[in-house]
Design an enzyme around this catalytic site. Structure first.
Site, PDB file in Angstrom:
ATOM      1  N   LYS A  93     -34.899 -31.543  18.089  1.00 52.84           N
ATOM      2  CA  LYS A  93     -34.220 -32.527  17.247  1.00 52.84           C
ATOM      3  C   LYS A  93     -34.725 -33.922  17.638  1.00 52.84           C
ATOM      4  O   LYS A  93     -35.072 -34.152  18.812  1.00 52.84           O
ATOM      5  CB  LYS A  93     -32.706 -32.387  17.494  1.00 52.84           C
ATOM      6  CG  LYS A  93     -31.816 -33.240  16.613  1.00 52.84           C
ATOM      7  CD  LYS A  93     -30.347 -32.888  16.868  1.00 52.84           C
ATOM      8  CE  LYS A  93     -29.376 -33.793  16.138  1.00 52.84           C
ATOM      9  NZ  LYS A  93     -27.967 -33.404  16.341  1.00 52.84           N
ATOM     10  N   SER A 168     -25.149 -32.650  12.231  1.00 49.58           N
ATOM     11  CA  SER A 168     -26.292 -33.527  12.121  1.00 49.58           C
ATOM     12  C   SER A 168     -27.651 -32.851  12.347  1.00 49.58           C
ATOM     13  O   SER A 168     -28.673 -33.426  11.988  1.00 49.58           O
ATOM     14  CB  SER A 168     -26.145 -34.671  13.124  1.00 49.58           C
ATOM     15  OG  SER A 168     -26.152 -34.197  14.450  1.00 49.58           O
ATOM     16  N   SER A 192     -22.449 -30.330  15.548  1.00 47.50           N
ATOM     17  CA  SER A 192     -23.772 -30.620  14.963  1.00 47.50           C
ATOM     18  C   SER A 192     -24.818 -29.523  15.109  1.00 47.50           C
ATOM     19  O   SER A 192     -25.848 -29.572  14.442  1.00 47.50           O
ATOM     20  CB  SER A 192     -24.330 -31.904  15.569  1.00 47.50           C
ATOM     21  OG  SER A 192     -23.655 -33.008  15.041  1.00 47.50           O
TER      22      SER A 192
END
Lengths: 502, 85
Positions: A93, A168, A192
Protein backbone atom coordinates in the site's frame (compact mmCIF):
# COMPACT_ATOMS: atom_id res chain seq x y z
CA UNK A 1 0.44 -12.82 -21.24
CA UNK A 2 2.29 -15.79 -19.95
CA UNK A 3 5.72 -17.12 -20.58
CA UNK A 4 6.48 -20.49 -22.21
CA UNK A 5 2.84 -21.47 -22.04
CA UNK A 6 3.16 -22.07 -18.32
CA UNK A 7 0.75 -19.34 -17.47
CA UNK A 8 -1.99 -21.20 -19.26
CA UNK A 9 -1.46 -23.83 -16.63
CA UNK A 10 -1.76 -21.16 -13.95
CA UNK A 11 -5.00 -19.70 -15.26
CA UNK A 12 -6.68 -23.03 -16.02
CA UNK A 13 -5.91 -24.14 -12.52
CA UNK A 14 -7.21 -20.93 -10.99
CA UNK A 15 -9.83 -22.68 -8.95
CA UNK A 16 -7.34 -25.03 -7.42
CA UNK A 17 -4.67 -22.40 -7.06
CA UNK A 18 -6.55 -19.79 -5.08
CA UNK A 19 -6.74 -22.21 -2.17
CA UNK A 20 -3.21 -22.10 -0.82
CA UNK A 21 -1.85 -20.32 -3.87
CA UNK A 22 1.39 -19.28 -2.20
CA UNK A 23 2.46 -22.80 -1.38
CA UNK A 24 1.56 -24.05 -4.84
CA UNK A 25 3.53 -21.30 -6.55
CA UNK A 26 6.45 -22.02 -4.23
CA UNK A 27 6.41 -25.67 -5.25
CA UNK A 28 6.32 -24.69 -8.92
CA UNK A 29 9.31 -22.40 -8.40
CA UNK A 30 11.30 -25.06 -6.56
CA UNK A 31 10.45 -27.73 -9.15
CA UNK A 32 11.49 -25.29 -11.91
CA UNK A 33 8.05 -25.48 -13.53
CA UNK A 34 8.13 -21.70 -13.62
CA UNK A 35 10.77 -19.14 -12.72
CA UNK A 36 10.30 -16.08 -10.53
CA UNK A 37 11.20 -13.95 -13.57
CA UNK A 38 8.37 -15.56 -15.55
CA UNK A 39 5.95 -15.21 -12.68
CA UNK A 40 6.91 -11.57 -12.16
CA UNK A 41 6.69 -10.87 -15.89
CA UNK A 42 3.23 -12.41 -15.92
CA UNK A 43 2.06 -10.14 -13.11
CA UNK A 44 3.66 -7.04 -14.64
CA UNK A 45 1.90 -7.78 -17.94
CA UNK A 46 -1.40 -8.23 -16.10
CA UNK A 47 -0.84 -4.86 -14.38
CA UNK A 48 -0.06 -3.31 -17.77
CA UNK A 49 -3.26 -4.74 -19.26
CA UNK A 50 -5.72 -4.26 -16.43
CA UNK A 51 -4.55 -1.32 -14.37
CA UNK A 52 -5.84 1.36 -16.71
CA UNK A 53 -9.32 0.02 -15.97
CA UNK A 54 -8.96 -0.81 -12.28
CA UNK A 55 -6.47 1.82 -11.05
CA UNK A 56 -5.25 -0.60 -8.38
CA UNK A 57 -1.58 0.38 -8.67
CA UNK A 58 -0.30 3.93 -8.49
CA UNK A 59 3.29 2.92 -9.30
CA UNK A 60 4.75 -0.28 -10.77
CA UNK A 61 8.45 -1.00 -10.41
CA UNK A 62 8.96 -3.21 -13.47
CA UNK A 63 12.74 -2.96 -13.77
CA UNK A 64 13.51 -3.43 -10.08
CA UNK A 65 10.93 -6.22 -9.77
CA UNK A 66 12.55 -8.15 -12.62
CA UNK A 67 16.01 -7.64 -11.11
CA UNK A 68 14.75 -8.94 -7.77
CA UNK A 69 13.07 -11.87 -9.52
CA UNK A 70 16.36 -12.76 -11.24
CA UNK A 71 18.06 -12.63 -7.87
CA UNK A 72 15.38 -14.97 -6.50
CA UNK A 73 15.92 -17.33 -9.44
CA UNK A 74 19.62 -17.49 -8.66
CA UNK A 75 18.79 -18.31 -5.04
CA UNK A 76 16.41 -21.05 -6.20
CA UNK A 77 19.02 -22.44 -8.60
CA UNK A 78 21.53 -22.67 -5.74
CA UNK A 79 19.28 -25.30 -4.19
CA UNK A 80 19.61 -23.96 -0.66
CA UNK A 81 16.72 -24.17 1.78
CA UNK A 82 14.34 -21.50 0.58
CA UNK A 83 11.53 -19.62 2.17
CA UNK A 84 8.01 -19.85 0.80
CA UNK A 85 8.06 -16.11 -0.01
CA UNK A 86 11.15 -16.28 -2.22
CA UNK A 87 10.45 -15.04 -5.74
CA UNK A 88 6.76 -14.36 -5.05
CA UNK A 89 5.49 -11.06 -6.52
CA UNK A 90 3.52 -8.85 -4.15
CA UNK A 91 2.51 -5.24 -3.56
CA UNK A 92 2.63 -2.58 -0.84
CA UNK A 93 0.00 0.00 0.00
CA UNK A 94 1.24 3.52 -0.73
CA UNK A 95 1.70 4.28 2.99
CA UNK A 96 4.34 1.59 3.63
CA UNK A 97 7.94 2.61 3.14
CA UNK A 98 10.30 0.85 0.73
CA UNK A 99 13.72 2.51 0.69
CA UNK A 100 14.37 4.71 -2.32
CA UNK A 101 10.83 4.49 -3.71
CA UNK A 102 8.12 7.13 -3.62
CA UNK A 103 5.77 6.74 -0.65
CA UNK A 104 3.07 9.34 -1.14
CA UNK A 105 0.01 8.11 0.79
CA UNK A 106 -1.85 9.05 -2.42
CA UNK A 107 -1.63 12.69 -1.33
CA UNK A 108 -0.40 15.78 -3.16
CA UNK A 109 1.43 16.90 -0.03
CA UNK A 110 3.76 13.88 -0.17
CA UNK A 111 4.19 13.90 -3.94
CA UNK A 112 7.72 12.83 -4.75
CA UNK A 113 8.65 11.89 -1.18
CA UNK A 114 11.14 9.02 -1.25
CA UNK A 115 11.41 6.71 1.76
CA UNK A 116 14.77 6.83 3.46
CA UNK A 117 14.32 3.36 4.97
CA UNK A 118 12.26 0.17 4.66
CA UNK A 119 9.19 -0.54 6.75
CA UNK A 120 9.94 -3.52 8.99
CA UNK A 121 7.13 -5.63 7.49
CA UNK A 122 8.47 -5.05 3.97
CA UNK A 123 12.08 -5.44 5.07
CA UNK A 124 11.26 -8.91 6.43
CA UNK A 125 9.57 -9.92 3.16
CA UNK A 126 12.45 -8.46 1.14
CA UNK A 127 14.97 -10.31 3.28
CA UNK A 128 13.25 -13.57 2.39
CA UNK A 129 13.38 -12.86 -1.34
CA UNK A 130 9.96 -11.27 -1.96
CA UNK A 131 9.50 -9.32 -5.19
CA UNK A 132 7.86 -5.89 -4.96
CA UNK A 133 5.68 -5.18 -8.00
CA UNK A 134 4.61 -1.69 -6.96
CA UNK A 135 2.58 0.54 -4.69
CA UNK A 136 -1.20 0.31 -4.53
CA UNK A 137 -3.90 2.96 -4.47
CA UNK A 138 -5.52 4.09 -1.21
CA UNK A 139 -7.63 6.84 0.27
CA UNK A 140 -5.47 9.88 1.01
CA UNK A 141 -3.61 9.13 4.27
CA UNK A 142 -5.94 6.10 4.64
CA UNK A 143 -8.89 8.39 5.42
CA UNK A 144 -11.91 6.98 3.66
CA UNK A 145 -13.73 3.78 2.81
CA UNK A 146 -13.82 3.85 -1.00
CA UNK A 147 -10.38 5.05 -2.31
CA UNK A 148 -12.32 8.01 -3.74
CA UNK A 149 -10.21 10.45 -1.71
CA UNK A 150 -6.99 9.33 -3.44
CA UNK A 151 -5.24 12.00 -5.46
CA UNK A 152 -4.88 9.35 -8.20
CA UNK A 153 -8.64 8.76 -8.42
CA UNK A 154 -10.64 5.80 -7.22
CA UNK A 155 -9.99 2.08 -7.63
CA UNK A 156 -12.77 0.15 -9.36
CA UNK A 157 -14.12 -3.11 -8.05
CA UNK A 158 -12.84 -6.05 -10.15
CA UNK A 159 -16.24 -7.75 -9.72
CA UNK A 160 -18.24 -4.84 -11.15
CA UNK A 161 -16.57 -1.74 -12.44
CA UNK A 162 -19.40 0.63 -11.51
CA UNK A 163 -18.73 -0.15 -7.84
CA UNK A 164 -15.86 0.89 -5.58
CA UNK A 165 -13.17 -1.49 -4.34
CA UNK A 166 -13.61 -0.23 -0.77
CA UNK A 167 -11.03 1.49 1.34
CA UNK A 168 -8.80 2.65 2.39
CA UNK A 169 -6.73 -0.26 0.99
CA UNK A 170 -8.90 -0.58 -2.13
CA UNK A 171 -5.91 -0.77 -4.45
CA UNK A 172 -4.38 -3.69 -2.53
CA UNK A 173 -7.65 -5.63 -2.46
CA UNK A 174 -8.42 -5.03 -6.14
CA UNK A 175 -4.85 -6.03 -7.07
CA UNK A 176 -5.13 -9.35 -5.22
CA UNK A 177 -8.65 -10.05 -6.52
CA UNK A 178 -7.65 -9.37 -10.13
CA UNK A 179 -4.44 -11.45 -9.86
CA UNK A 180 -2.16 -8.42 -10.11
CA UNK A 181 -0.04 -9.73 -7.24
CA UNK A 182 -0.12 -12.78 -4.99
CA UNK A 183 -0.62 -10.81 -1.79
CA UNK A 184 -0.43 -7.27 -0.51
CA UNK A 185 0.72 -5.62 2.71
CA UNK A 186 -1.58 -2.80 3.76
CA UNK A 187 -2.71 -0.91 6.87
CA UNK A 188 -5.89 -1.19 8.93
CA UNK A 189 -6.89 1.64 11.28
CA UNK A 190 -10.65 1.08 11.43
CA UNK A 191 -11.26 -1.65 8.86
CA UNK A 192 -9.08 -0.54 5.95
CA UNK A 193 -7.80 -4.05 5.20
CA UNK A 194 -10.94 -6.03 6.00
CA UNK A 195 -13.62 -3.89 4.32
CA UNK A 196 -11.94 -3.68 0.87
CA UNK A 197 -11.06 -7.38 1.13
CA UNK A 198 -14.78 -8.06 1.70
CA UNK A 199 -15.82 -5.79 -1.18
CA UNK A 200 -13.36 -7.48 -3.57
CA UNK A 201 -13.80 -11.12 -2.46
CA UNK A 202 -10.38 -11.54 -0.80
CA UNK A 203 -9.17 -12.55 2.63
CA UNK A 204 -8.13 -9.52 4.71
CA UNK A 205 -6.34 -9.98 8.01
CA UNK A 206 -5.83 -7.36 10.72
CA UNK A 207 -3.40 -8.75 13.32
CA UNK A 208 -3.48 -7.88 17.03
CA UNK A 209 -2.10 -4.43 17.81
CA UNK A 210 1.55 -5.07 18.66
CA UNK A 211 1.88 -8.27 16.61
CA UNK A 212 3.39 -6.60 13.52
CA UNK A 213 5.76 -3.64 13.65
CA UNK A 214 4.39 -0.29 12.48
CA UNK A 215 7.90 1.01 11.79
CA UNK A 216 7.87 2.56 8.31
CA UNK A 217 4.08 2.76 8.14
CA UNK A 218 3.12 6.39 7.67
CA UNK A 219 1.03 7.19 10.73
CA UNK A 220 -2.66 8.02 10.66
CA UNK A 221 -3.84 7.13 14.19
CA UNK A 222 -0.96 5.50 16.03
CA UNK A 223 -2.98 3.71 18.73
CA UNK A 224 -5.20 2.08 16.08
CA UNK A 225 -2.89 1.59 13.06
CA UNK A 226 -1.97 -2.02 12.23
CA UNK A 227 -0.09 -3.54 9.31
CA UNK A 228 -2.33 -6.19 7.73
CA UNK A 229 -2.34 -8.68 4.86
CA UNK A 230 -4.65 -9.18 1.90
CA UNK A 231 -4.42 -12.50 0.02
CA UNK A 232 -6.68 -15.06 -1.61
CA UNK A 233 -6.77 -17.56 1.24
CA UNK A 234 -6.36 -17.76 5.00
CA UNK A 235 -3.48 -20.18 4.41
CA UNK A 236 -1.57 -17.56 2.38
CA UNK A 237 -2.30 -14.89 4.98
CA UNK A 238 -0.99 -17.20 7.70
CA UNK A 239 2.27 -17.87 5.82
CA UNK A 240 2.90 -14.15 5.36
CA UNK A 241 1.81 -13.24 8.90
CA UNK A 242 4.25 -15.70 10.49
CA UNK A 243 7.08 -13.99 8.58
CA UNK A 244 6.28 -10.33 9.20
CA UNK A 245 5.15 -10.53 12.83
CA UNK A 246 7.21 -10.43 16.00
CA UNK A 247 9.18 -8.01 18.12
CA UNK A 248 10.90 -5.09 16.47
CA UNK A 249 13.17 -2.77 18.48
CA UNK A 250 12.08 0.07 16.15
CA UNK A 251 8.47 -0.16 17.40
CA UNK A 252 8.08 -0.14 21.17
CA UNK A 253 4.48 -1.34 20.89
CA UNK A 254 5.48 -4.69 19.37
CA UNK A 255 5.09 -7.52 21.79
CA UNK A 256 8.30 -9.17 23.03
CA UNK A 257 8.37 -12.96 22.52
CA UNK A 258 5.32 -12.99 20.26
CA UNK A 259 5.80 -15.76 17.75
CA UNK A 260 2.45 -16.88 16.38
CA UNK A 261 3.48 -19.94 14.28
CA UNK A 262 -0.05 -19.71 12.93
CA UNK A 263 0.63 -21.90 9.90
CA UNK A 264 1.60 -24.88 12.04
CA UNK A 265 -1.72 -24.57 13.88
CA UNK A 266 -3.99 -24.14 10.86
CA UNK A 267 -5.01 -27.80 10.83
CA UNK A 268 -5.76 -28.01 14.57
CA UNK A 269 -9.33 -28.93 15.47
CA UNK A 270 -12.11 -26.37 15.54
CA UNK A 271 -14.50 -28.80 17.18
CA UNK A 272 -15.64 -27.49 20.54
CA UNK A 273 -14.56 -23.91 19.94
CA UNK A 274 -17.14 -21.38 21.07
CA UNK A 275 -18.25 -18.68 18.66
CA UNK A 276 -20.60 -15.82 19.51
CA UNK A 277 -22.64 -13.86 16.98
CA UNK A 278 -23.37 -10.33 18.31
CA UNK A 279 -27.00 -9.71 17.38
CA UNK A 280 -26.65 -5.90 17.21
CA UNK A 281 -24.01 -6.09 14.47
CA UNK A 282 -25.79 -8.75 12.41
CA UNK A 283 -29.10 -6.84 12.67
CA UNK A 284 -27.57 -3.64 11.30
CA UNK A 285 -26.44 -5.37 8.13
CA UNK A 286 -28.42 -5.50 4.86
CA UNK A 287 -30.67 -8.54 4.45
CA UNK A 288 -28.36 -10.57 2.24
CA UNK A 289 -25.30 -9.83 4.40
CA UNK A 290 -27.16 -10.71 7.59
CA UNK A 291 -28.42 -13.91 6.02
CA UNK A 292 -24.84 -14.83 4.99
CA UNK A 293 -23.59 -14.32 8.56
CA UNK A 294 -26.35 -16.53 10.00
CA UNK A 295 -25.67 -19.15 7.32
CA UNK A 296 -21.95 -19.02 8.18
CA UNK A 297 -22.88 -19.54 11.84
CA UNK A 298 -24.75 -22.72 10.87
CA UNK A 299 -21.74 -23.91 8.86
CA UNK A 300 -19.49 -23.42 11.89
CA UNK A 301 -21.93 -25.44 13.96
CA UNK A 302 -21.76 -28.25 11.40
CA UNK A 303 -17.97 -28.11 11.67
CA UNK A 304 -18.32 -28.85 15.38
CA UNK A 305 -18.08 -25.37 16.86
CA UNK A 306 -20.60 -24.19 19.45
CA UNK A 307 -22.36 -21.07 18.19
CA UNK A 308 -24.49 -18.71 20.25
CA UNK A 309 -26.35 -15.52 19.37
CA UNK A 310 -25.50 -12.89 22.01
CA UNK A 311 -26.40 -9.30 22.78
CA UNK A 312 -23.40 -6.95 22.63
CA UNK A 313 -24.44 -3.37 21.91
CA UNK A 314 -21.15 -1.63 22.74
CA UNK A 315 -19.38 -2.13 19.37
CA UNK A 316 -22.24 -0.20 17.76
CA UNK A 317 -22.29 2.63 20.30
CA UNK A 318 -18.47 2.86 20.29
CA UNK A 319 -18.29 4.09 16.70
CA UNK A 320 -18.22 7.81 17.68
CA UNK A 321 -15.29 7.04 20.01
CA UNK A 322 -13.40 5.64 17.05
CA UNK A 323 -13.92 8.80 15.02
CA UNK A 324 -12.89 11.05 17.92
CA UNK A 325 -9.71 9.13 18.69
CA UNK A 326 -8.73 8.58 15.05
CA UNK A 327 -9.22 12.24 14.12
CA UNK A 328 -7.47 13.49 17.29
CA UNK A 329 -4.44 11.33 16.60
CA UNK A 330 -4.51 12.24 12.91
CA UNK A 331 -4.50 15.96 13.67
CA UNK A 332 -1.37 15.41 15.73
CA UNK A 333 0.38 12.98 13.33
CA UNK A 334 -0.32 15.08 10.25
CA UNK A 335 1.09 18.16 11.96
CA UNK A 336 4.49 17.14 10.57
CA UNK A 337 3.51 18.00 7.00
CA UNK A 338 4.75 21.55 6.82
CA UNK A 339 6.29 21.51 3.35
CA UNK A 340 9.76 22.10 4.78
CA UNK A 341 11.32 18.78 5.64
CA UNK A 342 9.74 16.62 2.95
CA UNK A 343 7.01 16.48 0.39
CA UNK A 344 5.53 19.21 -1.70
CA UNK A 345 5.12 22.89 -0.83
CA UNK A 346 3.67 26.05 -2.34
CA UNK A 347 5.92 28.53 -4.14
CA UNK A 348 4.54 31.94 -3.16
CA UNK A 349 4.40 33.08 0.45
CA UNK A 350 5.20 36.05 2.66
CA UNK A 351 6.29 34.26 5.80
CA UNK A 352 7.18 30.78 6.98
CA UNK A 353 3.83 30.53 8.82
CA UNK A 354 1.96 31.45 5.67
CA UNK A 355 3.97 28.94 3.67
CA UNK A 356 3.02 26.16 6.10
CA UNK A 357 -0.67 27.12 6.20
CA UNK A 358 -0.88 27.53 2.42
CA UNK A 359 0.94 24.25 1.79
CA UNK A 360 -1.37 22.34 4.12
CA UNK A 361 -4.50 24.13 2.91
CA UNK A 362 -3.80 23.56 -0.77
CA UNK A 363 -2.14 20.17 -0.79
CA UNK A 364 -4.26 18.17 1.68
CA UNK A 365 -7.51 16.86 0.22
CA UNK A 366 -11.00 17.74 1.56
CA UNK A 367 -11.47 14.60 3.66
CA UNK A 368 -8.07 14.97 5.32
CA UNK A 369 -8.68 18.62 6.14
CA UNK A 370 -12.09 17.86 7.65
CA UNK A 371 -10.64 15.13 9.86
CA UNK A 372 -7.75 17.39 10.94
CA UNK A 373 -10.31 20.09 11.86
CA UNK A 374 -12.40 17.65 13.85
CA UNK A 375 -9.29 16.27 15.57
CA UNK A 376 -8.04 19.75 16.42
CA UNK A 377 -11.47 20.64 17.79
CA UNK A 378 -11.84 17.60 20.07
CA UNK A 379 -8.37 18.23 21.51
CA UNK A 380 -8.86 21.95 22.03
CA UNK A 381 -9.35 23.60 25.41
CA UNK A 382 -12.87 23.14 26.69
CA UNK A 383 -13.68 20.27 24.34
CA UNK A 384 -10.98 17.78 25.32
CA UNK A 385 -13.07 16.54 28.24
CA UNK A 386 -16.31 16.79 26.33
CA UNK A 387 -15.09 14.53 23.51
CA UNK A 388 -11.59 13.05 23.71
CA UNK A 389 -11.63 11.99 27.34
CA UNK A 390 -15.07 10.44 26.96
CA UNK A 391 -13.91 8.58 23.87
CA UNK A 392 -10.99 7.10 25.81
CA UNK A 393 -13.38 6.13 28.61
CA UNK A 394 -15.68 4.42 26.15
CA UNK A 395 -12.71 2.63 24.65
CA UNK A 396 -11.82 1.39 28.09
CA UNK A 397 -15.38 0.24 28.72
CA UNK A 398 -15.37 -1.65 25.43
CA UNK A 399 -12.11 -3.42 26.34
CA UNK A 400 -13.48 -4.44 29.74
CA UNK A 401 -16.66 -5.83 28.18
CA UNK A 402 -14.76 -7.67 25.48
CA UNK A 403 -12.49 -9.27 28.09
CA UNK A 404 -15.62 -10.70 29.70
CA UNK A 405 -16.95 -11.95 26.34
CA UNK A 406 -13.64 -13.69 25.60
CA UNK A 407 -13.72 -15.43 28.95
CA UNK A 408 -16.72 -17.31 27.59
CA UNK A 409 -16.11 -17.43 23.84
CA UNK A 410 -13.14 -18.12 21.58
CA UNK A 411 -14.24 -15.91 18.70
CA UNK A 412 -16.94 -13.56 17.45
CA UNK A 413 -18.62 -13.84 14.06
CA UNK A 414 -19.96 -10.64 12.45
CA UNK A 415 -20.47 -9.10 9.03
CA UNK A 416 -17.32 -7.32 7.80
CA UNK A 417 -19.36 -4.45 6.44
CA UNK A 418 -23.10 -3.85 6.83
CA UNK A 419 -23.35 -3.58 3.02
CA UNK A 420 -21.58 -5.00 0.00
CA UNK A 421 -19.58 -2.58 -2.21
CA UNK A 422 -21.03 0.91 -2.75
CA UNK A 423 -21.78 2.34 -6.13
CA UNK A 424 -19.18 4.85 -7.20
CA UNK A 425 -20.01 8.20 -5.58
CA UNK A 426 -22.61 6.77 -3.17
CA UNK A 427 -20.53 7.10 0.00
CA UNK A 428 -19.35 10.59 -0.93
CA UNK A 429 -22.96 11.75 -1.20
CA UNK A 430 -24.11 10.25 2.05
CA UNK A 431 -21.84 10.62 5.08
CA UNK A 432 -23.98 8.26 7.20
CA UNK A 433 -23.25 5.46 4.72
CA UNK A 434 -19.60 6.32 5.00
CA UNK A 435 -19.61 6.35 8.84
CA UNK A 436 -21.56 3.12 9.06
CA UNK A 437 -19.13 1.38 6.75
CA UNK A 438 -16.78 1.12 9.76
CA UNK A 439 -19.51 -0.09 12.12
CA UNK A 440 -18.45 -3.75 12.19
CA UNK A 441 -14.69 -3.17 12.06
CA UNK A 442 -13.67 -0.01 13.97
CA UNK A 443 -14.39 -1.42 17.45
CA UNK A 444 -11.86 -4.20 16.74
CA UNK A 445 -9.12 -1.57 16.34
CA UNK A 446 -10.23 0.25 19.49
CA UNK A 447 -9.62 -2.98 21.42
CA UNK A 448 -6.48 -4.03 19.47
CA UNK A 449 -7.90 -7.45 18.58
CA UNK A 450 -7.04 -9.74 15.65
CA UNK A 451 -9.73 -10.14 12.96
CA UNK A 452 -10.07 -11.66 9.52
CA UNK A 453 -12.56 -11.01 6.74
CA UNK A 454 -13.52 -13.96 4.56
CA UNK A 455 -15.46 -13.98 1.30
CA UNK A 456 -18.69 -15.96 1.57
CA UNK A 457 -20.83 -15.97 -1.55
CA UNK A 458 -22.18 -13.02 -3.50
CA UNK A 459 -25.29 -10.86 -3.24
CA UNK A 460 -27.98 -10.44 -5.90
CA UNK A 461 -25.91 -7.67 -7.56
CA UNK A 462 -23.03 -10.09 -8.05
CA UNK A 463 -20.87 -8.46 -5.37
CA UNK A 464 -18.92 -10.50 -2.79
CA UNK A 465 -20.13 -10.69 0.81
CA UNK A 466 -17.58 -10.65 3.63
CA UNK A 467 -17.89 -12.26 7.04
CA UNK A 468 -15.58 -11.36 9.91
CA UNK A 469 -14.04 -13.48 12.66
CA UNK A 470 -12.62 -11.66 15.69
CA UNK A 471 -10.43 -13.23 18.37
CA UNK A 472 -9.04 -12.25 21.74
CA UNK A 473 -5.83 -10.23 21.88
CA UNK A 474 -2.85 -12.18 20.47
CA UNK A 475 -5.07 -15.13 19.54
CA UNK A 476 -4.24 -14.43 15.90
CA UNK A 477 -3.51 -18.09 15.19
CA UNK A 478 -6.93 -19.16 16.41
CA UNK A 479 -8.69 -16.65 14.17
CA UNK A 480 -6.70 -17.82 11.15
CA UNK A 481 -7.33 -21.45 12.01
CA UNK A 482 -11.09 -20.89 12.09
CA UNK A 483 -10.88 -18.99 8.80
CA UNK A 484 -8.86 -21.75 7.14
CA UNK A 485 -11.23 -24.51 8.23
CA UNK A 486 -14.20 -22.48 7.06
CA UNK A 487 -12.64 -21.93 3.64
CA UNK A 488 -11.74 -25.59 3.31
CA UNK A 489 -15.31 -26.58 4.17
CA UNK A 490 -16.97 -23.97 1.97
CA UNK A 491 -14.84 -24.18 -1.16
CA UNK A 492 -17.74 -23.63 -3.58
CA UNK A 493 -19.02 -20.49 -1.88
CA UNK A 494 -15.48 -19.24 -1.56
CA UNK A 495 -14.60 -19.79 -5.20
CA UNK A 496 -17.88 -18.18 -6.27
CA UNK A 497 -17.00 -15.06 -4.28
CA UNK A 498 -13.57 -14.77 -5.88
CA UNK A 499 -14.59 -14.98 -9.56
CA UNK A 500 -13.98 -11.56 -11.03
CA UNK A 501 -15.46 -9.77 -14.03
CA UNK A 502 -12.48 -7.59 -14.93
CA UNK B 1 -10.04 26.04 14.27
CA UNK B 2 -8.45 26.20 10.81
CA UNK B 3 -5.84 28.62 12.17
CA UNK B 4 -5.13 26.29 15.06
CA UNK B 5 -4.74 23.41 12.61
CA UNK B 6 -2.51 25.57 10.37
CA UNK B 7 -4.78 25.19 7.38
CA UNK B 8 -5.42 28.07 5.02
CA UNK B 9 -8.95 27.57 3.71
CA UNK B 10 -10.73 29.60 1.07
CA UNK B 11 -14.27 30.94 1.73
CA UNK B 12 -15.86 28.11 -0.30
CA UNK B 13 -14.06 25.52 1.81
CA UNK B 14 -14.89 27.30 5.05
CA UNK B 15 -18.63 27.23 4.42
CA UNK B 16 -18.62 23.67 3.04
CA UNK B 17 -16.47 22.30 5.86
CA UNK B 18 -18.55 24.07 8.51
CA UNK B 19 -21.56 21.99 7.44
CA UNK B 20 -19.61 18.74 7.24
CA UNK B 21 -17.71 19.21 10.50
CA UNK B 22 -21.01 20.12 12.21
CA UNK B 23 -22.43 16.84 10.92
CA UNK B 24 -19.36 14.99 12.21
CA UNK B 25 -19.74 16.66 15.61
CA UNK B 26 -23.40 15.64 15.79
CA UNK B 27 -22.32 12.10 15.09
CA UNK B 28 -19.50 11.96 17.64
CA UNK B 29 -21.74 13.74 20.17
CA UNK B 30 -23.66 10.48 20.48
CA UNK B 31 -20.85 9.35 22.76
CA UNK B 32 -22.77 10.66 25.78
CA UNK B 33 -25.54 8.11 25.42
CA UNK B 34 -22.98 5.31 25.13
CA UNK B 35 -21.42 6.25 28.46
CA UNK B 36 -24.68 6.31 30.39
CA UNK B 37 -24.97 3.79 33.24
CA UNK B 38 -21.24 3.35 33.36
CA UNK B 39 -19.54 2.95 36.73
CA UNK B 40 -16.38 5.03 37.35
CA UNK B 41 -14.46 1.80 38.12
CA UNK B 42 -15.18 0.48 34.65
CA UNK B 43 -13.57 3.56 33.15
CA UNK B 44 -10.55 3.98 35.37
CA UNK B 45 -8.12 1.39 34.05
CA UNK B 46 -5.81 2.10 31.16
CA UNK B 47 -6.65 0.14 28.02
CA UNK B 48 -2.96 -0.28 27.28
CA UNK B 49 -2.10 -3.21 29.48
CA UNK B 50 0.80 -4.68 27.53
CA UNK B 51 2.93 -1.77 26.45
CA UNK B 52 5.63 -1.83 29.10
CA UNK B 53 8.46 0.68 29.01
CA UNK B 54 11.80 -0.62 27.87
CA UNK B 55 15.36 0.60 28.37
CA UNK B 56 16.69 2.93 25.72
CA UNK B 57 19.32 1.42 23.49
CA UNK B 58 21.61 3.61 21.44
CA UNK B 59 22.06 2.49 17.86
CA UNK B 60 23.02 3.88 14.47
CA UNK B 61 20.47 6.06 12.77
CA UNK B 62 20.05 7.60 9.33
CA UNK B 63 22.73 10.07 8.28
CA UNK B 64 21.91 13.78 7.99
CA UNK B 65 22.27 13.49 4.19
CA UNK B 66 19.72 10.68 4.06
CA UNK B 67 17.28 12.65 6.16
CA UNK B 68 17.71 15.75 4.02
CA UNK B 69 17.25 13.97 0.69
CA UNK B 70 13.57 14.93 0.61
CA UNK B 71 14.16 18.59 1.39
CA UNK B 72 13.74 20.90 -1.60
CA UNK B 73 16.81 23.03 -0.80
CA UNK B 74 19.52 22.60 1.81
CA UNK B 75 23.02 23.79 2.48
CA UNK B 76 25.72 22.64 4.91
CA UNK B 77 23.29 20.28 6.55
CA UNK B 78 20.59 22.89 7.11
CA UNK B 79 17.19 23.35 5.47
CA UNK B 80 17.15 26.41 3.24
CA UNK B 81 14.00 28.52 3.02
CA UNK B 82 13.44 31.79 1.25
CA UNK B 83 12.30 34.51 3.64
CA UNK B 84 9.97 35.95 1.02
CA UNK B 85 8.82 34.86 -2.40
Amino acid sequence: MFVNGKAALLSSERERNIMGKLFKLHKMLINKEISSSELTQKHLCAIHNKNSKLNAYVRAYSRQALLDAEKADRKIASGKALDVLVGIPMSLKDNLSAKGTVCGCCSKILEGYRSAYDATAWSRVKGLGGVLLGKTNMDEFAMGCTTETSTFGLTKNPHRETFVAGGSSGGSAAAVAADLGVYSLASDTGGSVRQPAAFCGCVGFKPSYGAVSRYGLISYASSLDTVGIIAQSAEDVSLVFDRISGFDPMDSTTQPDFSPCSFKRLQDEVKGLKIAVPRELADRADGEVREAVLRAAEKFEKMGAEVELISMPLPVTALPAYYIIACAEASSNLGRYDGIRYGNSVENYDSIEQMICKTRGRLFGDEVKKRILLGTFVLSEGYYQRYYLKAQQLRQKLCVELNKVFEKFDALLTPTSPKTAFKIGEAQQDRVTSFNSDLCTAWVNLAGLPAVSLPFGKDSKGLPIGIQLVGDKFKDSLVLRLAHHFQENERDEYIKATEVEL
Amino acid sequence: MANLAMLELDPRELSAYAVDVEELLDFVGRIDSALKDCSPEALSVSHVDFNSLRKDSISDSLSREEILQNVREWESGFVKLRKRA
